[in-house]
Design a protein around this motif. Structure first.
Motif, PDB file in Angstrom:
ATOM      1  N   ILE A 141     -51.622  61.536   3.157  1.00  0.00           N
ATOM      2  CA  ILE A 141     -51.549  62.071   4.524  1.00  0.00           C
ATOM      3  C   ILE A 141     -50.625  63.285   4.552  1.00  0.00           C
ATOM      4  CG2 ILE A 141     -50.855  61.568   6.894  1.00  0.00           C
ATOM      5  CD1 ILE A 141     -51.507  58.600   6.284  1.00  0.00           C
ATOM      6  N   LEU A 146     -55.725  63.454   3.752  1.00  0.00           N
ATOM      7  CA  LEU A 146     -56.216  62.549   4.792  1.00  0.00           C
ATOM      8  C   LEU A 146     -55.664  62.989   6.143  1.00  0.00           C
ATOM      9  CD1 LEU A 146     -55.690  59.101   2.992  1.00  0.00           C
ATOM     10  CD2 LEU A 146     -57.761  60.512   3.048  1.00  0.00           C
ATOM     11  N   THR A 150     -54.444  58.900  10.175  1.00  0.00           N
ATOM     12  CA  THR A 150     -54.855  57.843   9.258  1.00  0.00           C
ATOM     13  C   THR A 150     -53.907  56.655   9.350  1.00  0.00           C
ATOM     14  OG1 THR A 150     -55.839  59.419   7.694  1.00  0.00           O
ATOM     15  CG2 THR A 150     -55.227  57.249   6.836  1.00  0.00           C
ATOM     16  N   LEU A 155     -55.906  51.178   5.886  1.00  0.00           N
ATOM     17  CA  LEU A 155     -56.553  51.703   4.683  1.00  0.00           C
ATOM     18  C   LEU A 155     -56.308  50.765   3.498  1.00  0.00           C
ATOM     19  CD1 LEU A 155     -58.012  53.849   3.021  1.00  0.00           C
ATOM     20  CD2 LEU A 155     -55.869  55.131   2.911  1.00  0.00           C
ATOM     21  N   TYR A 193     -61.467  58.846   6.723  1.00  0.00           N
ATOM     22  CA  TYR A 193     -60.112  59.334   6.987  1.00  0.00           C
ATOM     23  C   TYR A 193     -59.888  60.757   6.448  1.00  0.00           C
ATOM     24  CZ  TYR A 193     -58.524  54.596   8.184  1.00  0.00           C
ATOM     25  OH  TYR A 193     -58.337  53.377   8.784  1.00  0.00           O
TER      26      TYR A 193
END
Length: 222
Positions: A141, A146, A150, A155, A193
């Motif tokens: 992220i 992503l 997210t 996940l 994502y």
């Protein structure tokens, strides 16, 4: 290693094979002594009790898992390439273990409601692995691979669910194509994502190893 250390290592090698096949509760000093052509007292000389032996087996499995899955994966670039490498090697490990069994998964069934040191060891090791996945997801992220929204916890939860489904279908139901389904599920999960604002997708280790996993799966099924 000294002779005593070599004997201890040899006992653990046999023990982890038996535990993978029969479960940790199926591992006994008597059976192990028989397989090693040793006396029970000889095995006891290296492990004070059956529980001590079981705990050492769990620790050895964890070290092997780290060597096969975790440490090679962290050599990949931070973010999504590393997360995908973790999943790819995880799938490969489960695929290899289809014939023998995964101590993490079988251990969770054996000790889900049995308090004690063995359960604590198993829980600690599984949580360590989940935390590593979670940390890697956060890095993906931060790297922009992503989206910012997210949910890293979700996940990792779904990744774990895919692996459990793979183990169930491949080992219990003997379903052909289970590895491919687990990989497709992960690809779809990541795509849900993925930060589409990026110019290009990062090169993934997972895609590189898909063919290898499929070959292993085919050999196992055969």
């Amino acid at each position: 290693m000294r002779k005593g250390e070599m004997t201890r290592a040899a006992i653990l090698d046999v023990a982890i094979t038996l535990a993978s096949r029969d479960g940790l509760e199926g591992l006994t000093i008597g059976l192990l002594a028989e397989k090693m052509n040793m006396s029970k007292s000889g095995v006891f000389a290296h492990f004070g009790s059956r529980e001590d032996l079981q705990i050492e087996v769990v620790k050895l499995y964890h070290r092997q898992f780290e060597q096969e899955v975790f440490y090679p994966s962290i050599k990949e670039a931070r973010g999504l390439p590393r997360l995908e490498a973790m999943y790819a090697r995880w799938i490969r490990q489960v695929t290899i273990e289809i014939a023998s069994g995964c101590i993490y998964i079988s251990g969770a069934v054996e000790y889900d409601d049995r308090p004690g040191e063995i359960r604590e060891q198993l829980v600690s090791m599984v949580r360590t692995w989940q935390q590593a996945l979670h940390r890697c997801a956060l890095q993906a992220i931060e790297a922009g691979h992503l989206r910012d929204d997210t949910d890293a916890d979700q996940l990792v939860y779904e990744m774990y669910g895919l692996i459990l489904g793979l183990h169930h279908d491949a080992r219990f139901l003997k379903k052909v194509g289970s590895v491919e389904r687990a990989q497709k599920g992960f690809d779809r999960l990541i795509d849900s994502y993925r930060n589409t604002a990026q110019v290009s997708k990062p090169v993934t280790a997972a895609k590189k190893s898909t063919q290898t996993n499929q070959k292993i799966s085919a050999k196992t099924a055969a």
